[in-house]
Write an enzyme that holds these catalytic residues in place. Structure first.
Site, PDB file in Angstrom:
ATOM      1  N   THR A 133      31.315  25.816  32.023  1.00  0.00           N
ATOM      2  CA  THR A 133      31.381  25.988  30.568  1.00  0.00           C
ATOM      3  C   THR A 133      31.319  24.613  29.931  1.00  0.00           C
ATOM      4  O   THR A 133      31.853  23.658  30.486  1.00  0.00           O
ATOM      5  CB  THR A 133      32.673  26.699  30.134  1.00  0.00           C
ATOM      6  OG1 THR A 133      32.838  26.547  28.715  1.00  0.00           O
ATOM      7  CG2 THR A 133      33.917  26.164  30.819  1.00  0.00           C
ATOM      8  N   GLY A 134      30.658  24.511  28.796  1.00  0.00           N
ATOM      9  CA  GLY A 134      30.601  23.214  28.124  1.00  0.00           C
ATOM     10  C   GLY A 134      29.267  22.995  27.442  1.00  0.00           C
ATOM     11  O   GLY A 134      28.568  23.958  27.119  1.00  0.00           O
ATOM     12  N   THR A 135      28.921  21.741  27.240  1.00  0.00           N
ATOM     13  CA  THR A 135      27.702  21.363  26.515  1.00  0.00           C
ATOM     14  C   THR A 135      26.474  21.827  27.294  1.00  0.00           C
ATOM     15  O   THR A 135      25.991  21.146  28.199  1.00  0.00           O
ATOM     16  CB  THR A 135      27.660  19.824  26.349  1.00  0.00           C
ATOM     17  OG1 THR A 135      28.968  19.350  26.081  1.00  0.00           O
ATOM     18  CG2 THR A 135      26.722  19.426  25.232  1.00  0.00           C
ATOM     19  N   GLY A 136      25.959  23.003  26.937  1.00  0.00           N
ATOM     20  CA  GLY A 136      24.943  23.671  27.747  1.00  0.00           C
ATOM     21  C   GLY A 136      23.727  22.810  28.037  1.00  0.00           C
ATOM     22  O   GLY A 136      23.213  22.804  29.155  1.00  0.00           O
ATOM     23  N   GLY A 184      21.522  28.466  26.565  1.00  0.00           N
ATOM     24  CA  GLY A 184      22.223  27.358  27.216  1.00  0.00           C
ATOM     25  C   GLY A 184      22.163  27.474  28.727  1.00  0.00           C
ATOM     26  O   GLY A 184      21.244  28.086  29.300  1.00  0.00           O
ATOM     27  N   ASP A 185      23.152  26.908  29.393  1.00  0.00           N
ATOM     28  CA  ASP A 185      23.173  26.855  30.868  1.00  0.00           C
ATOM     29  C   ASP A 185      23.630  28.161  31.507  1.00  0.00           C
ATOM     30  O   ASP A 185      23.334  28.416  32.678  1.00  0.00           O
ATOM     31  CB  ASP A 185      24.104  25.726  31.329  1.00  0.00           C
ATOM     32  CG  ASP A 185      25.524  25.907  30.791  1.00  0.00           C
ATOM     33  OD1 ASP A 185      25.674  26.182  29.579  1.00  0.00           O
ATOM     34  OD2 ASP A 185      26.481  25.788  31.572  1.00  0.00           O
ATOM     35  N   ARG A 190      18.145  30.173  20.971  1.00  0.00           N
ATOM     36  CA  ARG A 190      18.618  29.072  21.835  1.00  0.00           C
ATOM     37  C   ARG A 190      19.302  29.644  23.084  1.00  0.00           C
ATOM     38  O   ARG A 190      20.081  30.594  23.005  1.00  0.00           O
ATOM     39  CB  ARG A 190      19.590  28.205  21.039  1.00  0.00           C
ATOM     40  CG  ARG A 190      20.206  27.037  21.822  1.00  0.00           C
ATOM     41  CD  ARG A 190      21.574  27.384  22.347  1.00  0.00           C
ATOM     42  NE  ARG A 190      22.222  26.280  23.058  1.00  0.00           N
ATOM     43  CZ  ARG A 190      23.304  26.430  23.818  1.00  0.00           C
ATOM     44  NH1 ARG A 190      23.861  27.613  23.969  1.00  0.00           N
ATOM     45  NH2 ARG A 190      23.841  25.398  24.429  1.00  0.00           N
ATOM     46  N   THR A 198      32.864  30.259  26.571  1.00  0.00           N
ATOM     47  CA  THR A 198      32.091  30.914  27.634  1.00  0.00           C
ATOM     48  C   THR A 198      33.152  31.484  28.554  1.00  0.00           C
ATOM     49  O   THR A 198      34.299  31.044  28.515  1.00  0.00           O
ATOM     50  CB  THR A 198      31.186  29.910  28.411  1.00  0.00           C
ATOM     51  OG1 THR A 198      30.018  29.620  27.644  1.00  0.00           O
ATOM     52  CG2 THR A 198      30.734  30.418  29.764  1.00  0.00           C
TER      53      THR A 198
HETATM   54  N1  ASP Z   1      27.746  26.417  28.024  1.00  0.00           N
HETATM   55  C1  ASP Z   1      27.682  27.362  26.934  1.00  0.00           C
HETATM   56  C2  ASP Z   1      26.312  27.303  26.300  1.00  0.00           C
HETATM   57  O1  ASP Z   1      25.767  26.233  26.216  1.00  0.00           O
HETATM   58  C3  ASP Z   1      28.709  27.120  25.882  1.00  0.00           C
HETATM   59  C4  ASP Z   1      30.060  26.713  26.391  1.00  0.00           C
HETATM   60  O2  ASP Z   1      30.433  26.989  27.513  1.00  0.00           O
HETATM   61  O3  ASP Z   1      30.801  26.129  25.624  1.00  0.00           O
HETATM   62  O4  ASP Z   1      25.809  28.308  25.863  1.00  0.00           O
END
Ligand code: ASP
Length: 305
Positions: free
Chosen positions: A227-230, A206-207, A204, A176
């Site tokens: 950024t991360g586990t949305g 995400g956040d 899908r 991200t």
């Molecule tokens: N947060 C992003 C999503 O869930 C992906 C990421 O930042 O790794 O789409």
């Protein structure tokens, strides 16, 4: 779970830009070429965003300029070079928010060259905050540049998708891009853009396009991009949670950010957060092992790959 890393940049109320190119975990280290390319891309991003601040421009113009460059760089998961869905398509999400409470976002766009410009158009030109898959007619009305969906798809991402489908590894799905800025007038802004996670199901979200989860800004407290586990950043309302901790508990931006990352880890999530407070040092923090980030002040720039 890797330990939480936190780095600080800037001071006082000086104009400041911090960007990220995604947090995650690399199962194999970046190649020498990949490292050089990512550093060079982050330098271009910082130069584009900080030029706006140096000329007395606004925090929101700075984060849009920086995120556009991040979207155009194939090194990061957003725009050209975005991660692909399980069907091999690119579905792009982006959001922007200014410290005075204006915001705009798009989810699931397939033809907008720079999704963050569509998010800004939603903020500036519509009465709404979030559009899912806006129509071509809406995009034309907003004056947003569109391209063929193939523009986003790179050979590297095709190989990555095939490798993932052969041997799934949730730690390497991520990426991200985002930027936070503080301008000379004391306003802050944040913007975030993504292709989502590798092999995500079509549709899908995400956040990233959710104001409060992936992006938040308030001139009285902080600007935040995640950024991360949305899924976990959504349920933790992560970006707003950093703001709320600063506002309600009087925590420093650094303390608030670490608390939010700890909650995300406790729920089996991981990732990174960049934050610029109304006053004081900005920061880049992550608990995922790796994160691309950079920061620029009048004194110079720093990039980390
Ligand atoms: N947060 C992003 C999503 O869930 C992906 C990421 O930042 O790794 O789409």
């Amino acid at each position: 779970m890797p330990e939480t890393v936190l780095r600080s940049f800037g001071q006082g109320t000086e104009p400041l830009l911090i960007v990220h190119g995604g947090a995650g975990h690399r199962s194999t280290p970046l190649t020498e070429d990949g490292t050089a390319s990512a550093h060079a891309a982050l330098e271009r991003v910082l130069a584009a965003g900080h030029a706006v601040l140096a000329e007395g421009g606004s925090a929101v113009d700075a984060v849009i300029a920086a995120v556009r460059e991040l979207e155009d760089a194939p090194d990061f998961n957003a725009g050209h070079g975005a991660a692909l869905t399980s069907s091999g398509t690119a579905e792009l999400d982006a959001s922007v928010m200014t410290g005075d409470g204006a915001s705009g976002a798009v989810a699931g766009v397939r033809t907008v060259r720079n999704p963050v410009t569509a998010a800004r158009a939603v903020m500036d030109q519509s009465e709404h905050v979030l559009f899912g898959a806006p129509t071509e007619a809406q995009l034309a009305e907003w004056g947003v540049e569109t391209v063929d969906p193939d523009h986003f798809i790179t050979e590297k991402r095709r190989r990555e998708l095939a490798a993932f489908q052969n041997r799934p590894d949730p730690m390497v799905q991520h990426g991200t891009v985002g930027a936070v800025a503080r301008d000379a007038s004391g306003h802050v802004a944040a913007a975030t853009s993504t292709g989502g996670i590798v092999n995500q199901q079509p549709g899908r979200i995400g956040d990233t396009p959710l104001v409060g989860a992936g992006t938040f800004a308030d001139d009285a407290t902080v600007a935040v991009s995640c950024t991360g586990t949305g899924e976990v950043f959504i349920t933790e309302v992560a970006a707003h949670s950093v703001h709320a901790r600063v506002e309600l508990s009087g925590a420093g931006a650094d303390e608030a950010t670490v608390q939010v990352l700890d909650r995300i880890a406790a729920r089996n999530g991981m990732g990174g957060i960049i934050v610029i407070p109304a006053e004081g040092a900005g920061l880049a923090a992550y608990n995922s092992g790796d994160m691309f980030y950079g920061a620029a002040t009048a004194a110079g720039s720093h990039t980390h790959v």
